[in-house]
Each structure stands twice: as structure tokens, then as C-alpha cells.
Motif scaffolding. Structure first.
Motif, PDB file in Angstrom:
ATOM      1  N   ARG A  47       0.812  -1.208   0.000  1.00  0.00           N
ATOM      2  CA  ARG A  47       0.000   0.000   0.000  1.00  0.00           C
ATOM      3  C   ARG A  47       0.852   1.267   0.000  1.00  0.00           C
ATOM      4  NH1 ARG A  47      -2.434   2.106   3.824  1.00  0.00           N
ATOM      5  NH2 ARG A  47      -1.636   0.693   5.390  1.00  0.00           N
ATOM      6  N   THR A  48       1.947   1.239   0.750  1.00  0.00           N
ATOM      7  CA  THR A  48       2.672   2.487   1.000  1.00  0.00           C
ATOM      8  C   THR A  48       4.046   2.531   0.342  1.00  0.00           C
ATOM      9  OG1 THR A  48       3.595   1.646   3.063  1.00  0.00           O
ATOM     10  CG2 THR A  48       1.499   2.787   3.228  1.00  0.00           C
ATOM     11  N   ALA A  49       4.284   1.632  -0.630  1.00  0.00           N
ATOM     12  CA  ALA A  49       5.607   1.575  -1.277  1.00  0.00           C
ATOM     13  C   ALA A  49       6.052   2.946  -1.791  1.00  0.00           C
ATOM     14  CB  ALA A  49       5.591   0.568  -2.412  1.00  0.00           C
ATOM     15  N   ALA A  50       5.078   3.737  -2.261  1.00  0.00           N
ATOM     16  CA  ALA A  50       5.430   5.043  -2.838  1.00  0.00           C
ATOM     17  C   ALA A  50       5.957   6.001  -1.772  1.00  0.00           C
ATOM     18  CB  ALA A  50       4.217   5.650  -3.537  1.00  0.00           C
ATOM     19  N   ARG A  51       5.719   5.675  -0.488  1.00  0.00           N
ATOM     20  CA  ARG A  51       6.171   6.574   0.580  1.00  0.00           C
ATOM     21  C   ARG A  51       7.591   6.266   1.019  1.00  0.00           C
ATOM     22  NH1 ARG A  51       0.688   7.128   3.380  1.00  0.00           N
ATOM     23  NH2 ARG A  51      -0.337   8.214   1.673  1.00  0.00           N
ATOM     24  N   PHE A  52       8.136   5.126   0.557  1.00  0.00           N
ATOM     25  CA  PHE A  52       9.492   4.779   0.961  1.00  0.00           C
ATOM     26  C   PHE A  52      10.451   5.858   0.471  1.00  0.00           C
ATOM     27  CE2 PHE A  52      13.537   2.966  -0.569  1.00  0.00           C
ATOM     28  CZ  PHE A  52      14.127   2.812   0.669  1.00  0.00           C
ATOM     29  N   ASP A  53      11.305   6.321   1.385  1.00  0.00           N
ATOM     30  CA  ASP A  53      12.228   7.392   1.032  1.00  0.00           C
ATOM     31  C   ASP A  53      13.652   6.922   1.319  1.00  0.00           C
ATOM     32  OD1 ASP A  53      13.725   9.642   0.745  1.00  0.00           O
ATOM     33  OD2 ASP A  53      12.595  10.871   2.173  1.00  0.00           O
TER      34      ASP A  53
ATOM     35  N   THR B  82      -6.337  -4.357  -2.837  1.00  0.00           N
ATOM     36  CA  THR B  82      -5.985  -3.274  -1.918  1.00  0.00           C
ATOM     37  C   THR B  82      -5.425  -2.103  -2.691  1.00  0.00           C
ATOM     38  OG1 THR B  82      -5.444  -4.892  -0.212  1.00  0.00           O
ATOM     39  CG2 THR B  82      -4.618  -2.667   0.124  1.00  0.00           C
ATOM     40  N   ARG B  83      -5.998  -0.939  -2.476  1.00  0.00           N
ATOM     41  CA  ARG B  83      -5.574   0.241  -3.205  1.00  0.00           C
ATOM     42  C   ARG B  83      -4.264   0.783  -2.655  1.00  0.00           C
ATOM     43  NH1 ARG B  83      -9.677   4.987  -4.704  1.00  0.00           N
ATOM     44  NH2 ARG B  83      -8.137   6.436  -5.511  1.00  0.00           N
ATOM     45  N   GLN B  84      -3.400   1.237  -3.542  1.00  0.00           N
ATOM     46  CA  GLN B  84      -2.119   1.793  -3.115  1.00  0.00           C
ATOM     47  C   GLN B  84      -2.237   3.290  -2.865  1.00  0.00           C
ATOM     48  OE1 GLN B  84      -0.099  -0.136  -6.621  1.00  0.00           O
ATOM     49  NE2 GLN B  84       1.452  -0.440  -5.063  1.00  0.00           N
ATOM     50  N   SER B  85      -1.426   3.794  -1.941  1.00  0.00           N
ATOM     51  CA  SER B  85      -1.433   5.235  -1.656  1.00  0.00           C
ATOM     52  C   SER B  85      -0.379   5.927  -2.499  1.00  0.00           C
ATOM     53  CB  SER B  85      -1.111   5.514  -0.196  1.00  0.00           C
ATOM     54  OG  SER B  85      -1.651   4.531   0.624  1.00  0.00           O
ATOM     55  N   VAL B  99      -6.216  13.134  -7.828  1.00  0.00           N
ATOM     56  CA  VAL B  99      -5.703  12.835  -9.161  1.00  0.00           C
ATOM     57  C   VAL B  99      -4.483  11.926  -9.067  1.00  0.00           C
ATOM     58  CG1 VAL B  99      -4.703  13.856 -11.243  1.00  0.00           C
ATOM     59  CG2 VAL B  99      -6.553  15.025 -10.044  1.00  0.00           C
ATOM     60  N   LEU B 100      -3.670  12.192  -8.049  1.00  0.00           N
ATOM     61  CA  LEU B 100      -2.430  11.431  -7.884  1.00  0.00           C
ATOM     62  C   LEU B 100      -2.674  10.058  -7.276  1.00  0.00           C
ATOM     63  CD1 LEU B 100       0.667  13.298  -6.504  1.00  0.00           C
ATOM     64  CD2 LEU B 100       0.410  11.969  -8.583  1.00  0.00           C
ATOM     65  N   ALA B 101      -3.830   9.888  -6.666  1.00  0.00           N
ATOM     66  CA  ALA B 101      -4.063   8.686  -5.859  1.00  0.00           C
ATOM     67  C   ALA B 101      -4.127   7.413  -6.701  1.00  0.00           C
ATOM     68  CB  ALA B 101      -5.351   8.837  -5.056  1.00  0.00           C
ATOM     69  N   VAL B 102      -4.287   7.562  -7.980  1.00  0.00           N
ATOM     70  CA  VAL B 102      -4.482   6.406  -8.836  1.00  0.00           C
ATOM     71  C   VAL B 102      -3.201   5.972  -9.533  1.00  0.00           C
ATOM     72  CG1 VAL B 102      -6.346   5.517 -10.261  1.00  0.00           C
ATOM     73  CG2 VAL B 102      -6.332   7.932  -9.606  1.00  0.00           C
ATOM     74  N   GLY B 103      -3.056   4.680  -9.644  1.00  0.00           N
ATOM     75  CA  GLY B 103      -2.134   4.081 -10.605  1.00  0.00           C
ATOM     76  C   GLY B 103      -0.669   4.444 -10.590  1.00  0.00           C
ATOM     77  N   ALA B 104      -0.267   5.161 -11.595  1.00  0.00           N
ATOM     78  CA  ALA B 104       1.145   5.284 -11.951  1.00  0.00           C
ATOM     79  C   ALA B 104       2.086   5.628 -10.798  1.00  0.00           C
ATOM     80  CB  ALA B 104       1.318   6.312 -13.056  1.00  0.00           C
TER      81      ALA B 104
END
Lengths: 169, 247
Positions: A47-53, B82-85, B99-104
Motif C-alpha cells: 500500500r505504501t511503497a510510494a512513501r518509501f524514502d 488493496t488500493r495503493q497510496s 488525481v495522484l491517488a491512482v495508478g502510476a
């Protein structure tokens, strides 16, 4: 889920599942609950992979920090009903916790060696806090040592471990 | 636990000595919150804590044990629903955040993690480079001072959300609820105007939502179009426009 994500997550799973499950089951003990917490942790990674810094620490540390935090939260939440059980178990702490696991690895050897270089009270504090999930106040009463002493021993111990393990920073 | 609180008050003058206990999650909840407040304003403590965390994590990794055999499948199945943040570091106005919450953006995070762990293959690396480049551009548009958001219905179903920044000559496009297309077909964006009709990107679809797509090179007088085309993308529009928006 996009195909690329699934492949990436599968690869990440391969790398982190054993360390996560290992520490969670060490702290939580109960097999069914350990599996549940492990699954929660891995989904949190997803879920939070994008928050890894990367600027704030290594990826493994990021994952292990989440795993340990959740394991400790779980064990403290269920601690109330089994408080007596925990105290009894704590009375016969195997201080050789790290040697408990069956498979040997270089990392394990290194950590073991570094743990051995600590003073007894440092090592006991680390084992009780990190591998058992006790607060430093609880560790103090288990070891019959003032809380302030445990607090400083914990910091000294981790500094020594950090230097011994050659961890970056 | 009460005991811990009292002791902390007594030694409250030197909260940084709690760094070790904090790094091992050995603080009771109230102490933990207090120490985190302290960390936020003490760069040296944050530095030290990060180093101690690395040491604690090594203790954890040394306890590695094989997880139960069915766990991988269960985790993968749960992840699929499960949706990603999105990344926390991109600060955008709340209305634009969706807008950013989705996908890429989120997908780039996992691939980035695979790269950091050294388990990524070549195509994951390529995907990361593309995703990073495009998420930087997307962030630039969303955080631009002159960014404006428009929401429009799409003919045939669904809603398009467009965030445009005239100063950056770019817009970010997302849509939700578009009708599903057969695998051989995909949605394609167009810039239509005095400079000619230009393809502006195909939409990546994630369960009815599209990841944010950046369309750059906007010119005065352009309109934004959307049509269904062959999945690989077409050089010029062949299908009817299901969105035709003056910019």
C-alpha cells in the motif's frame, strides 16, 4: 493491479517475507497471529511503497521497522489478558534467542557476534525489548534495574551494535 | 506502564537518551508520541535514531524464518484488491490530491522498492525510469501556481478530470468509470488545434480508473479530445470523440 506491480511485489515478497515473518513470530509467538501480522505488514508494504524514502534509511530497515512496530503493537494489545503468562515466560528467558533459529546464515553469525560483545545488561535489555516486545519500564522491573539505567543501556547497546555491524551512518 | 510515564517526566530534560528505546519500539504509547514530537524538532536526534533503527533492523533480519507455504498466494490475492497510496512527498492542494491517488505514482513506488532490493529485472527498471520521469512532470503540473482543475462527463459513461497549467504548457488527465474496452482497444488522448491533431498519450487502465497521464506541448487554441483506438495507439484519431474540451 497492473502486471508490472504484481511482478515487482512478488520480487519484493521473495526478499522480505522471511525476515518479516521471522521477527513477527519471534515477538508475537502465537503462529496464527504471527501469520496474520505478517500479512498485514506485507500489505502495508504494498500500500505504501510510494512513501518509501531512500534518503531516510535502507529499504530493509523501512520494512523491518513496520514489521517490528506492528508485532509489538499486537503483543501489547493482547498482553492484558495474558499478562501472567508473559511474566512467567519471561522468568526463564533464553538469552541465546538469536541462536534459537535452525538455519545458519552469515548475517546471523555477525549479529550474534556483535550481541556477544555487549555487556550482560545491555544484551538482556536488547533481547527483552526487541525480541520480546517489552517496554523499557517493563524491562527495568524484569531485571530489577532502575528504568533510567535500562534506557541508557539500550541506547549504548544499539550504538555499539551499529558500530559493530558496520551499519551506514 | 504508569511507571514508565513517571520516569520519563523525571528525565524529561534529556529526551534524546530515549533514542535507543524508541528505535526498538520499547516506549509505551504516550512516551512514543512525546519522543516523536521531540524528533520532529531535533535533526541530530533524527539522525541518530535513523542509525539505531538500522542496527535494530539487523537484529530483526537475523531472526529470518521461512513463512508458511500458502502465505505468498494469500498476500498476492489481498494486494490485488488493496488500493495503493500515492507518495507523501508531493504536496498538492487537497482537491488535486485525488488525481495522484491512482495508478502510476503508486506503482512506481513498488517497482522502485524492487530496484532498491536488487530484485528488479530489466523491464521493471525501464518502467521505473519512465514512471519517475512522468511522475515528476505530473507533480510539476499539479503543484504549479496556475493549476486549474476541470471535471467533465465523457460521452458513453465516465468522468474525466483535467488539471491544467498554462505556464507549464501541460495538463494531467485522469478518468474514472470509462466503459471497459476489449483488450485490442484502448483510450487515446488528442490535442486538436491550429497546430494540427497530435496524439497525447494512451490511457493506462486499472480496474475502470486510469492512471494519471501527462500531455505536454499545449498551444493556444488547442482542444483536448478522447477516443477509443487500437490498443497500441493511433497516429491520428479514427474513432468518434467521446470528449471534446476547449482548453
Amino acid at each position: 493491479m497492473a502486471r508490472g506491480d504484481a511482478a515487482a511485489f512478488d520480487a519484493v515478497y521473495t526478499r522480505v517475507a522471511a525476515p518479516v515473518f521471522g521477527i513477527v513470530s519471534r515477538v508475537v509467538r502465537d503462529p496464527a497471529q504471527s501469520e496474520e501480522v505478517t500479512q498485514e505488514v506485507l500489505l502495508e508494504v504494498w500500500r505504501t511503497a510510494a512513501r518509501f524514502d531512500a534518503a531516510r534509511g535502507s529499504a530493509m530497515t523501512w520494512v523491518m521497522t513496520m514489521a517490528h512496530r506492528r508485532a509489538v503493537d499486537r503483543v501489547r494489545a493482547s498482553a492484558k489478558q495474558s499478562e501472567r503468562e508473559r511474566r512467567t515466560a519471561a522468568a526463564q528467558i533464553p538469552f541465546d534467542e538469536v541462536a534459537e533459529a535452525a538455519e545458519a546464515s552469515l548475517d546471523r553469525e555477525r549479529v550474534r557476534r556483535c550481541l556477544d560483545s555487549l555487556t550482560e545488561i545491555q544484551r538482556e535489555s536488547v533481547v527483552l525489548a526487541y525480541y520480546r516486545g517489552y517496554t523499557y519500564g517493563e524491562v527495568a522491573s524484569l531485571l530489577s534495574v532502575p528504568a533510567g539505567t535500562v534506557k541508557t543501556r539500550m541506547r549504548d547497546a544499539l550504538i555499539r551494535l551499529r558500530d559493530c555491524l558496520g551499519v551506514a551512518r | 506502564m504508569k511507571l514508565t510515564g513517571i520516569r520519563l517526566h523525571r528525565t524529561g530534560r534529556e529526551p534524546h537518551t530515549l533514542a535507543g528505546a524508541y528505535a526498538m519500539d520499547a516506549l509505551a504509547e504516550a512516551d512514543r508520541a512525546r519522543f516523536e514530537r521531540h524528533l520532529a524538532g531535533c535533526e541530530a536526534c533524527a539522525q541518530e535514531t535513523a542509525g539505531l533503527r538500522e542496527a535494530a533492523a539487523a537484529l530483526g533480519a537475523a531472526a529470518a524464518a521461512s513463512p508458511p507455504p500458502g502465505l505468498r498466494q494469500r498476500v498476492m490475492a489481498a494486494a490485488a484488491t488493496t488500493r495503493q497510496s500515492g507518495p507523501a512527498s508531493v504536496r498538492v492542494r487537497p482537491r488535486l490530491r485525488a488525481v495522484l491517488a491512482v495508478g502510476a505514482a503508486a506503482a512506481a513506488g513498488l517497482v522502485a522498492l524492487a530496484v532498491v532490493f536488487g530484485v528488479a529485472n530489466g523491464s521493471m527498471r525501464q518502467q521505473l525510469n519512465q514512471a519517475q520521469a512522468s511522475s515528476q512532470q505530473i507533480a510539476a503540473v499539479l503543484t504549479a501556481r496556475d493549476a486549474t482543475m476541470m471535471t467533465r462527463p465523457v460521452t458513453g459513461g465516465g468522468t474525466a478530470t483535467i488539471v491544467m497549467s498554462p505556464s507549464r504548457h501541460a495538463l494531467v488527465f485522469t478518468a474514472a468509470g470509462l466503459p471497459a474496452l476489449p483488450p485490442s482497444r484502448g483510450y487515446e488522448l488528442w490535442l486538436i488545434g491550429p497546430r494540427g491533431d497530435r496524439p497525447a498519450g494512451t490511457l493506462p487502465m486499472h480496474s475502470g480508473m486510469t492512471g494519471p497521464v501527462i500531455a505536454a506541448g499545449l498551444h493556444h487554441g488547442d482542444r483536448l479530445g478522447l477516443s477509443a483506438e487500437p490498443a497500441v495507439g493511433a497516429p491520428r484519431p479514427t474513432g468518434p470523440m467521446i470528449l471534446d474540451l476547449p482548453l
